[in-house]
Scaffold this motif. Structure first.
Motif, PDB file in Angstrom:
ATOM      1  N   ILE A  55       0.854  -1.201   0.000  1.00  0.00           N
ATOM      2  CA  ILE A  55       0.000   0.000   0.000  1.00  0.00           C
ATOM      3  C   ILE A  55       0.884   1.244   0.000  1.00  0.00           C
ATOM      4  N   ARG A  56       1.892   1.232   0.873  1.00  0.00           N
ATOM      5  CA  ARG A  56       2.733   2.427   1.030  1.00  0.00           C
ATOM      6  C   ARG A  56       3.682   2.601  -0.149  1.00  0.00           C
ATOM      7  N   GLU A  57       4.224   1.492  -0.650  1.00  0.00           N
ATOM      8  CA  GLU A  57       5.113   1.577  -1.824  1.00  0.00           C
ATOM      9  C   GLU A  57       4.369   2.100  -3.046  1.00  0.00           C
ATOM     10  N   MET A  58       3.076   1.756  -3.145  1.00  0.00           N
ATOM     11  CA  MET A  58       2.291   2.233  -4.287  1.00  0.00           C
ATOM     12  C   MET A  58       1.843   3.684  -4.107  1.00  0.00           C
ATOM     13  N   GLY A  59       2.201   4.269  -2.973  1.00  0.00           N
ATOM     14  CA  GLY A  59       1.941   5.700  -2.768  1.00  0.00           C
ATOM     15  C   GLY A  59       0.566   6.023  -2.213  1.00  0.00           C
ATOM     16  N   PHE A  60      -0.130   5.004  -1.689  1.00  0.00           N
ATOM     17  CA  PHE A  60      -1.412   5.277  -1.024  1.00  0.00           C
ATOM     18  C   PHE A  60      -1.141   5.619   0.441  1.00  0.00           C
ATOM     19  N   LYS A  70      -9.116  10.114  -4.224  1.00  0.00           N
ATOM     20  CA  LYS A  70      -7.974   9.320  -4.667  1.00  0.00           C
ATOM     21  C   LYS A  70      -6.901   9.150  -3.588  1.00  0.00           C
ATOM     22  N   ASN A  71      -6.098   8.103  -3.763  1.00  0.00           N
ATOM     23  CA  ASN A  71      -4.850   7.872  -3.013  1.00  0.00           C
ATOM     24  C   ASN A  71      -4.977   7.506  -1.537  1.00  0.00           C
ATOM     25  N   GLN A  72      -6.183   7.186  -1.079  1.00  0.00           N
ATOM     26  CA  GLN A  72      -6.327   6.814   0.331  1.00  0.00           C
ATOM     27  C   GLN A  72      -6.828   5.370   0.482  1.00  0.00           C
ATOM     28  N   ILE A  73      -6.369   4.720   1.545  1.00  0.00           N
ATOM     29  CA  ILE A  73      -6.823   3.366   1.870  1.00  0.00           C
ATOM     30  C   ILE A  73      -7.317   3.365   3.311  1.00  0.00           C
ATOM     31  N   GLU A  74      -8.482   2.760   3.500  1.00  0.00           N
ATOM     32  CA  GLU A  74      -9.051   2.630   4.842  1.00  0.00           C
ATOM     33  C   GLU A  74      -9.118   1.132   5.158  1.00  0.00           C
ATOM     34  N   ILE A  75      -8.700   0.762   6.375  1.00  0.00           N
ATOM     35  CA  ILE A  75      -8.620  -0.666   6.727  1.00  0.00           C
ATOM     36  C   ILE A  75      -9.565  -0.999   7.883  1.00  0.00           C
ATOM     37  N   SER A  76     -10.358  -2.053   7.712  1.00  0.00           N
ATOM     38  CA  SER A  76     -11.175  -2.483   8.848  1.00  0.00           C
ATOM     39  C   SER A  76     -11.068  -3.984   9.086  1.00  0.00           C
ATOM     40  N   PHE A  77     -11.410  -4.344  10.324  1.00  0.00           N
ATOM     41  CA  PHE A  77     -11.431  -5.744  10.768  1.00  0.00           C
ATOM     42  C   PHE A  77     -12.824  -6.040  11.296  1.00  0.00           C
ATOM     43  N   ASP A  78     -13.432  -7.116  10.805  1.00  0.00           N
ATOM     44  CA  ASP A  78     -14.792  -7.459  11.218  1.00  0.00           C
ATOM     45  C   ASP A  78     -14.801  -8.501  12.340  1.00  0.00           C
ATOM     46  N   ASP A  79     -15.789  -8.406  13.193  1.00  0.00           N
ATOM     47  CA  ASP A  79     -16.189  -9.428  14.180  1.00  0.00           C
ATOM     48  C   ASP A  79     -15.511  -9.326  15.554  1.00  0.00           C
ATOM     49  N   GLY A  80     -14.307  -8.740  15.655  1.00  0.00           N
ATOM     50  CA  GLY A  80     -13.685  -8.571  16.974  1.00  0.00           C
ATOM     51  C   GLY A  80     -13.028  -9.815  17.534  1.00  0.00           C
TER      52      GLY A  80
END
Ligand SMILES: [Zn+2]
Length: 244
Positions: A55-60, A70-80
């Motif tokens: 993600i970071r190498e690709m410049g996001f 553009k250019n942003q990534i959001e990360i989530s984890f489901d269920d806990g």
């Protein structure tokens, strides 16, 4: 590997290559693990770390919440699941903002976070706790009374535990309907996370965000997803997850 999976992988690879898009994207996982596994949906730490590097190498930029087209990534984890708590070092070391979608009635069950662990996590500035409903039922298939209680109980309980407003919802099993979207909005969920892959913003329902499941993707597949390779699968997944 099933034929459908093979076809989907080929589509993702071809379209990722052709599109080479910079659109912001939400991606999701279920858990991360080193030695002990808490769910078979868990991602090995090395693979997760590789994803972050790509993600970071690709410049996001990894952001707590997407605000730019553009250019942003959001990360989530489901269920806990507990793995994220036990492996929190990687989140802290790599400074990765993440959202955890929590099911309050599962807290303290085998393999799931305890309330105490959740309180600890909620104090970490990198971690944003949000709702995955009270008990993880298919929302598109409930009476209005039960739908409302699933949506509002989880909101109230998590607000109490985390001492902040809960404004995002993640649909259990990805299932939703027009009624689910409007009731959730009424109850105060400004953002609703689906399992429809593709571009984050949804023109049909502005509250509903698209997310791509990436928990088992190898380097090549992952790169192609970031480049928008799964945007074209949206039609396919809408048929699976959405009922009018
Ligand atoms: Zn879930």
């Amino acid at each position: 590997m099933s034929l459908t999976t093979m076809i989907k992988n080929s589509i993702v690879n071809i379209f990722g290559y052709l599109k080479n898009s910079r659109n912001s994207k939400a991606i999701f996982y279920h858990d991360i693990h080193s030695s002990k596994l808490f769910t078979n949906m868990s991602t090995p730490l090395e693979m997760f770390e590789k994803h972050i590097k790509i993600i970071r190498e690709m410049g996001f930029e990894i952001v707590p919440e997407i605000t730019e087209e553009k250019n942003q990534i959001e990360i989530s984890f489901d269920d806990g699941f507990v793995g994220i708590f036990e492996n929190i070092d990687i989140i802290n070391r790599l400074k990765i903002p993440i959202t955890l979608f929590i099911i309050p009635s599962f807290l303290g069950e085998d393999n799931f976070l305890t309330k105490k662990q959740l309180v600890t996590m909620s104090k970490n500035p990198l971690i944003n706790i949000q709702s995955h409903t009270f008990s993880h039922k298919d929302l598109s298939n409930l009476s209005v009374e039960i739908l409302i209680s699933e949506l509002s109980n989880s909101k109230t309980i998590l607000e109490d535990i985390c001492e902040k407003e809960i404004v995002s919802l993640c649909y259990p099993m990805g299932m939703f309907s027009e009624n689910v979207v409007s009731k959730s909005k009424e109850i105060g969920y400004k953002r609703q996370y689906s399992s429809l892959p593709g571009i984050y913003e949804n023109e049909v329902f502005p509250e509903v965000k698209r997310r791509s499941l990436v928990q088992f993707l190898n380097v090549n597949q992952f790169k192609n997803i970031l480049k928008g390779g799964d945007d074209f699968l949206n039609y396919w997944y809408t048929k699976k997850y959405f009922t009018k």
